[in-house]
Design a protein around this motif. Sequence first.
Motif, short mmCIF file in Angstrom:
data_model
loop_
_atom_site.label_atom_id
_atom_site.label_comp_id
_atom_site.label_asym_id
_atom_site.label_seq_id
_atom_site.Cartn_x
_atom_site.Cartn_y
_atom_site.Cartn_z
N UNK A 14 -27.33 -15.74 -64.18
CA UNK A 14 -28.08 -14.87 -64.96
C UNK A 14 -27.18 -14.35 -66.11
N UNK A 15 -27.89 -14.55 -67.30
CA UNK A 15 -27.17 -14.04 -68.44
C UNK A 15 -28.25 -13.16 -69.23
N UNK A 16 -27.45 -12.15 -69.60
CA UNK A 16 -28.09 -10.90 -70.43
C UNK A 16 -28.30 -11.31 -71.90
N UNK A 17 -29.58 -10.97 -72.22
CA UNK A 17 -30.02 -11.17 -73.85
C UNK A 17 -30.49 -10.12 -74.17
N UNK A 18 -30.42 -10.02 -75.76
CA UNK A 18 -30.91 -8.88 -76.42
C UNK A 18 -31.83 -9.35 -77.50
N UNK A 19 -33.19 -8.94 -77.48
CA UNK A 19 -33.97 -9.39 -78.40
C UNK A 19 -35.03 -8.33 -78.98
N UNK A 20 -34.96 -8.01 -80.14
CA UNK A 20 -35.85 -6.91 -80.75
C UNK A 20 -35.88 -5.42 -80.01
N UNK A 21 -34.61 -5.34 -79.94
CA UNK A 21 -34.44 -3.79 -79.14
C UNK A 21 -34.56 -3.87 -77.55
N UNK A 22 -34.72 -4.91 -77.09
CA UNK A 22 -35.12 -5.04 -75.71
C UNK A 22 -34.05 -5.86 -74.96
N UNK A 23 -33.69 -5.45 -73.63
CA UNK A 23 -32.71 -6.32 -72.85
C UNK A 23 -33.54 -7.37 -72.16
N UNK A 24 -33.31 -8.49 -72.20
CA UNK A 24 -33.75 -9.53 -71.45
C UNK A 24 -32.77 -10.44 -70.56
N UNK A 25 -33.34 -11.11 -69.66
CA UNK A 25 -32.28 -12.01 -68.77
C UNK A 25 -32.93 -13.50 -68.93
N UNK A 26 -31.72 -14.43 -68.82
CA UNK A 26 -32.32 -15.69 -68.63
C UNK A 26 -31.63 -16.46 -67.42
N UNK A 27 -32.14 -16.85 -66.62
CA UNK A 27 -31.82 -17.32 -65.22
C UNK A 27 -32.17 -18.71 -64.93
N UNK A 28 -31.14 -19.43 -64.45
CA UNK A 28 -31.38 -20.77 -63.81
C UNK A 28 -30.49 -21.09 -62.82
N UNK A 29 -30.90 -21.87 -61.80
CA UNK A 29 -30.13 -22.24 -60.71
C UNK A 29 -29.80 -23.49 -60.56
N UNK A 30 -28.66 -23.69 -59.88
CA UNK A 30 -27.81 -24.98 -59.80
C UNK A 30 -27.49 -25.18 -58.43
N UNK A 31 -27.31 -26.77 -58.12
CA UNK A 31 -27.00 -27.11 -56.73
C UNK A 31 -25.41 -26.89 -56.44
N UNK A 32 -24.64 -26.66 -57.37
CA UNK A 32 -23.25 -26.47 -57.15
C UNK A 32 -22.56 -25.35 -57.93
N UNK A 33 -21.67 -25.10 -57.78
CA UNK A 33 -21.03 -23.90 -58.77
C UNK A 33 -20.50 -24.37 -59.92
N UNK A 34 -19.84 -25.59 -59.89
CA UNK A 34 -19.37 -25.81 -61.06
C UNK A 34 -20.15 -26.21 -62.28
N UNK A 35 -21.57 -26.78 -61.97
CA UNK A 35 -22.48 -26.78 -62.81
C UNK A 35 -22.80 -25.64 -63.54
#
Length: 349
Positions: A14-35
Amino acid sequence: MASIVKVGKKYKVQISLYKQGQHKKMIKTFKNKSDAELWALEQELEKGKGKNLADRDTYFPDFFEHWIYLVKQKDVRESTFQNYQKALKIIQELFDGIKLKDLNDIVVQMKIDNYAQSHSRKTTHELLLKIKTSLRYAYSKGYIAIDFLPLVKARGEDKPKRNKSLSITDFRKLRTYLLQHTEDEFNILVLLALETGMRRGELLGIRPEYLFPYGIKVRESISPTSSDTSLKTQNSKRDVTINKEVYDLLTAIPVKSNGYIFSRENFQQSAKLTRLLKKIGLPRTTFHGLRDTHASFLFSQDIDIVYVSRRLGHVNIQTTQNYYLELMPEKRHQQDADALNLLSSLSKG
């Protein structure tokens, strides 16, 4: 900072993003921790470079629509902008549900190849050019991470060229017929296309005040899809000379109520030209083919390319060379003979 959480057998980033005065999140799932850690690091580095990651979730058709209205509409003619609007409808169908972050060379190539199955290479190339231009803008803004566009190629079938130039023999035959049948204004329009190399829209844009002894000031271009009468390029504004015989025919035509010399005839000139050529027994071509014929004829008579380029209203000489390198058949055959004679003379020396 990015957070990595194990959910079952997978790792969610989960990565926190900031756009036009609002906080948003970008989420992505992986099979292993290194990726997961590698991807999180890459995104944080992109954020550190000022890249706008939040916009990467925008659907490509939505981005393209905003781009043409906010960027391109101010930079192009109305008729050209209509081509972008047509491209938008195609992109909405081809890229439905695809976000900017999902685009890569494989995705775009597959979509373009699909489009090419039912369209010519030229049409496919024109669509791809618009897509590439928009995505280069997206890349400069950080909306896509990689400039993969050089890898995408336009494919498709090369259809037979419709606007082929006439041979010198056919050129003379058509010109003779037109001069003998000047009672029809359309024949004078075709004659002018042959004599000047002007585009159809430029011919329809002739007003009495644009005439001078003996020539035409090219100042307007009439389009069947737009009310914009501006010329194609700045170099299209030019003065084209004509001989007295053609000038007298042109000035004798009654001016129409809209102030122009030629009637627009619901823009049916192409169909009328096809019927005219068939009647005379000449190969089919288009109004642009008549423009090509004019240029090819001048080249066959060894007229300087700088003069031809200016007469046609091209941006530069390179444009003229790219379009009109093919000589008329008779001239090419003569040059073949001259070349062979020259080579033969070497052995005699």
